[in-house]
Motif scaffolding. Sequence first.
Motif, PDB file in Angstrom:
ATOM      1  N   THR A  16      10.653  34.467  90.314  1.00 34.16           N
ATOM      2  CA  THR A  16      10.114  35.891  89.881  1.00 34.16           C
ATOM      3  C   THR A  16      11.586  36.422  90.019  1.00 34.16           C
ATOM      4  OG1 THR A  16       9.706  36.331  91.949  1.00 34.16           O
ATOM      5  CG2 THR A  16       7.936  35.432  90.768  1.00 34.16           C
ATOM      6  N   ALA A  17      11.595  37.547  88.952  1.00 35.54           N
ATOM      7  CA  ALA A  17      12.773  38.522  89.049  1.00 35.54           C
ATOM      8  C   ALA A  17      13.055  39.132  90.371  1.00 35.54           C
ATOM      9  CB  ALA A  17      12.683  39.395  88.012  1.00 35.54           C
ATOM     10  N   SER A  18      11.687  39.425  91.133  1.00 37.00           N
ATOM     11  CA  SER A  18      12.072  40.063  92.624  1.00 37.00           C
ATOM     12  C   SER A  18      12.606  39.392  93.657  1.00 37.00           C
ATOM     13  CB  SER A  18      10.405  40.537  92.962  1.00 37.00           C
ATOM     14  OG  SER A  18       9.690  39.484  93.257  1.00 37.00           O
ATOM     15  N   GLU A  19      12.603  37.850  93.307  1.00 41.06           N
ATOM     16  CA  GLU A  19      13.402  37.239  94.418  1.00 41.06           C
ATOM     17  C   GLU A  19      14.905  37.225  94.398  1.00 41.06           C
ATOM     18  OE1 GLU A  19      11.841  33.068  94.334  1.00 41.06           O
ATOM     19  OE2 GLU A  19      10.347  33.524  93.034  1.00 41.06           O
ATOM     20  N   ILE A  20      15.450  37.756  93.596  1.00 44.12           N
ATOM     21  CA  ILE A  20      16.934  37.976  93.500  1.00 44.12           C
ATOM     22  C   ILE A  20      17.204  39.509  93.553  1.00 44.12           C
ATOM     23  CG2 ILE A  20      19.193  37.637  92.388  1.00 44.12           C
ATOM     24  CD1 ILE A  20      17.919  35.113  91.370  1.00 44.12           C
ATOM     25  N   LYS A  21      17.385  39.982  94.506  1.00 42.90           N
ATOM     26  CA  LYS A  21      17.826  41.498  94.855  1.00 42.90           C
ATOM     27  C   LYS A  21      19.127  41.983  94.437  1.00 42.90           C
ATOM     28  CE  LYS A  21      13.529  42.376  97.653  1.00 42.90           C
ATOM     29  NZ  LYS A  21      12.724  41.917  96.691  1.00 42.90           N
ATOM     30  N   ASP A  22      19.418  43.161  94.165  1.00 44.69           N
ATOM     31  CA  ASP A  22      20.768  43.782  93.695  1.00 44.69           C
ATOM     32  C   ASP A  22      21.638  43.129  94.816  1.00 44.69           C
ATOM     33  OD1 ASP A  22      22.103  44.695  91.547  1.00 44.69           O
ATOM     34  OD2 ASP A  22      22.611  46.592  92.712  1.00 44.69           O
ATOM     35  N   ASN A  23      23.047  42.719  94.623  1.00 45.79           N
ATOM     36  CA  ASN A  23      23.854  42.256  95.432  1.00 45.79           C
ATOM     37  C   ASN A  23      23.513  40.860  96.322  1.00 45.79           C
ATOM     38  OD1 ASN A  23      25.814  44.332  94.929  1.00 45.79           O
ATOM     39  ND2 ASN A  23      24.687  45.918  96.245  1.00 45.79           N
ATOM     40  N   GLY A  27      20.482  29.952  94.950  1.00 43.99           N
ATOM     41  CA  GLY A  27      20.896  28.740  94.265  1.00 43.99           C
ATOM     42  C   GLY A  27      19.633  27.786  93.933  1.00 43.99           C
ATOM     43  N   PHE A  28      19.847  27.180  92.746  1.00 41.91           N
ATOM     44  CA  PHE A  28      18.688  26.417  92.251  1.00 41.91           C
ATOM     45  C   PHE A  28      19.262  25.066  91.932  1.00 41.91           C
ATOM     46  CE2 PHE A  28      18.227  30.822  91.225  1.00 41.91           C
ATOM     47  CZ  PHE A  28      16.791  31.138  91.593  1.00 41.91           C
ATOM     48  N   ASN A  29      18.183  24.192  91.592  1.00 43.54           N
ATOM     49  CA  ASN A  29      18.338  22.824  91.031  1.00 43.54           C
ATOM     50  C   ASN A  29      17.410  22.611  90.219  1.00 43.54           C
ATOM     51  OD1 ASN A  29      18.427  20.123  90.614  1.00 43.54           O
ATOM     52  ND2 ASN A  29      18.886  19.384  92.752  1.00 43.54           N
ATOM     53  N   VAL A  30      17.357  22.463  89.156  1.00 46.55           N
ATOM     54  CA  VAL A  30      16.433  22.214  87.887  1.00 46.55           C
ATOM     55  C   VAL A  30      16.764  21.220  87.414  1.00 46.55           C
ATOM     56  CG1 VAL A  30      15.681  23.278  85.916  1.00 46.55           C
ATOM     57  CG2 VAL A  30      15.929  24.676  87.693  1.00 46.55           C
ATOM     58  N   ASN A  31      15.888  19.810  87.236  1.00 43.71           N
ATOM     59  CA  ASN A  31      16.243  18.680  86.856  1.00 43.71           C
ATOM     60  C   ASN A  31      17.647  18.054  86.879  1.00 43.71           C
ATOM     61  OD1 ASN A  31      13.668  18.982  85.786  1.00 43.71           O
ATOM     62  ND2 ASN A  31      14.155  19.908  84.014  1.00 43.71           N
ATOM     63  N   GLY A  32      18.136  18.282  88.410  1.00 37.57           N
ATOM     64  CA  GLY A  32      19.430  17.880  88.625  1.00 37.57           C
ATOM     65  C   GLY A  32      20.699  18.785  88.444  1.00 37.57           C
ATOM     66  N   THR A  33      20.424  19.898  87.768  1.00 38.48           N
ATOM     67  CA  THR A  33      21.530  21.000  87.265  1.00 38.48           C
ATOM     68  C   THR A  33      21.305  21.944  88.366  1.00 38.48           C
ATOM     69  OG1 THR A  33      21.057  20.533  84.940  1.00 38.48           O
ATOM     70  CG2 THR A  33      22.171  22.617  85.635  1.00 38.48           C
ATOM     71  N   LEU A  34      22.630  22.007  89.200  1.00 39.65           N
ATOM     72  CA  LEU A  34      22.838  23.072  90.205  1.00 39.65           C
ATOM     73  C   LEU A  34      23.487  24.079  89.684  1.00 39.65           C
ATOM     74  CD1 LEU A  34      23.970  20.638  92.900  1.00 39.65           C
ATOM     75  CD2 LEU A  34      21.807  21.270  92.781  1.00 39.65           C
ATOM     76  N   PHE A  35      22.934  25.349  89.878  1.00 41.75           N
ATOM     77  CA  PHE A  35      23.354  26.478  89.266  1.00 41.75           C
ATOM     78  C   PHE A  35      23.090  27.542  90.301  1.00 41.75           C
ATOM     79  CE2 PHE A  35      19.357  26.180  87.276  1.00 41.75           C
ATOM     80  CZ  PHE A  35      18.771  27.422  87.479  1.00 41.75           C
ATOM     81  N   PHE A  36      23.591  28.860  90.207  1.00 37.78           N
ATOM     82  CA  PHE A  36      23.172  30.125  91.202  1.00 37.78           C
ATOM     83  C   PHE A  36      23.072  31.216  90.222  1.00 37.78           C
ATOM     84  CE2 PHE A  36      27.772  29.752  91.261  1.00 37.78           C
ATOM     85  CZ  PHE A  36      28.281  31.046  91.282  1.00 37.78           C
ATOM     86  N   ILE A  37      22.401  32.170  90.581  1.00 39.53           N
ATOM     87  CA  ILE A  37      22.264  33.371  89.935  1.00 39.53           C
ATOM     88  C   ILE A  37      22.615  34.500  91.053  1.00 39.53           C
ATOM     89  CG2 ILE A  37      20.721  35.107  88.817  1.00 39.53           C
ATOM     90  CD1 ILE A  37      18.910  32.715  88.088  1.00 39.53           C
ATOM     91  N   VAL A  38      23.391  35.601  90.478  1.00 38.83           N
ATOM     92  CA  VAL A  38      23.928  36.685  90.967  1.00 38.83           C
ATOM     93  C   VAL A  38      23.081  38.011  90.413  1.00 38.83           C
ATOM     94  CG1 VAL A  38      25.799  38.199  91.907  1.00 38.83           C
ATOM     95  CG2 VAL A  38      26.199  35.754  91.810  1.00 38.83           C
ATOM     96  N   ARG A  39      22.578  39.055  91.188  1.00 36.74           N
ATOM     97  CA  ARG A  39      22.288  40.079  90.405  1.00 36.74           C
ATOM     98  C   ARG A  39      23.120  41.054  90.992  1.00 36.74           C
ATOM     99  NH1 ARG A  39      17.563  41.946  87.945  1.00 36.74           N
ATOM    100  NH2 ARG A  39      16.375  40.214  88.816  1.00 36.74           N
ATOM    101  N   LYS A  40      23.861  41.795  90.244  1.00 35.94           N
ATOM    102  CA  LYS A  40      24.813  43.050  90.453  1.00 35.94           C
ATOM    103  C   LYS A  40      24.649  44.087  89.658  1.00 35.94           C
ATOM    104  CE  LYS A  40      28.433  44.273  92.585  1.00 35.94           C
ATOM    105  NZ  LYS A  40      28.464  44.615  94.073  1.00 35.94           N
ATOM    106  N   GLU A  41      24.480  45.155  89.979  1.00 34.15           N
ATOM    107  CA  GLU A  41      24.008  46.388  89.483  1.00 34.15           C
ATOM    108  C   GLU A  41      22.876  46.213  88.322  1.00 34.15           C
ATOM    109  OE1 GLU A  41      27.937  47.939  87.856  1.00 34.15           O
ATOM    110  OE2 GLU A  41      28.491  48.268  90.147  1.00 34.15           O
ATOM    111  N   GLY A  42      21.902  45.475  88.814  1.00 30.15           N
ATOM    112  CA  GLY A  42      20.787  45.183  87.753  1.00 30.15           C
ATOM    113  C   GLY A  42      21.008  44.089  87.041  1.00 30.15           C
ATOM    114  N   MET A  43      21.995  43.731  86.449  1.00 33.45           N
ATOM    115  CA  MET A  43      22.346  42.665  85.626  1.00 33.45           C
ATOM    116  C   MET A  43      22.445  41.275  86.387  1.00 33.45           C
ATOM    117  SD  MET A  43      22.886  44.101  82.658  1.00 33.45           S
ATOM    118  CE  MET A  43      23.835  42.823  82.025  1.00 33.45           C
ATOM    119  N   LEU A  44      21.920  40.274  85.757  1.00 30.46           N
ATOM    120  CA  LEU A  44      22.042  38.819  86.126  1.00 30.46           C
ATOM    121  C   LEU A  44      23.201  38.046  85.604  1.00 30.46           C
ATOM    122  CD1 LEU A  44      17.944  38.014  86.211  1.00 30.46           C
ATOM    123  CD2 LEU A  44      19.365  38.538  87.864  1.00 30.46           C
TER     124      LEU A  44
END
Length: 115
Positions: A16-23, A27-44
């Motif tokens: 859910t979008a609410s799981e990643i707050k500003d600043n 990290g995530f692992n989807v089907n063996g793909t490791l990646f991460f998401i950062v929220r900064k000033e409302g942008m992902l």
Amino acid sequence: MHIDSNPSTHMIPICTASEIKDNQSKGFNVNGTLFFIVRKEGMLYAYENHCPHLGIQLEMIPDQFLDSTHSLIQCAMHGALFQISNGLCISGPCFDQKLKMVAIKEQDGEIYLLS
């Protein structure tokens, strides 16, 4: 946020979008793909969890991809610093290299991986 307008793009729900707050980052692992998401000033921003210097994961502690000021992405191994907006390394052994972006989309309170 990186959005692909291709109608054949498959959207895989991540969280859910609410799981990643500003600043914050996560990290995530989807089907063996490791990646991460950062929220900064409302942008992902999403990147592969892969340091261009040694090819290792960036974080030592789960979901901690940012420096102490929450203004840069930091590799925990050698302290390399990357701009959040474009993944460019501005300090460290991989200077002037970039993290690889991952295509995501935020829609209706959810975040999706685009494939």
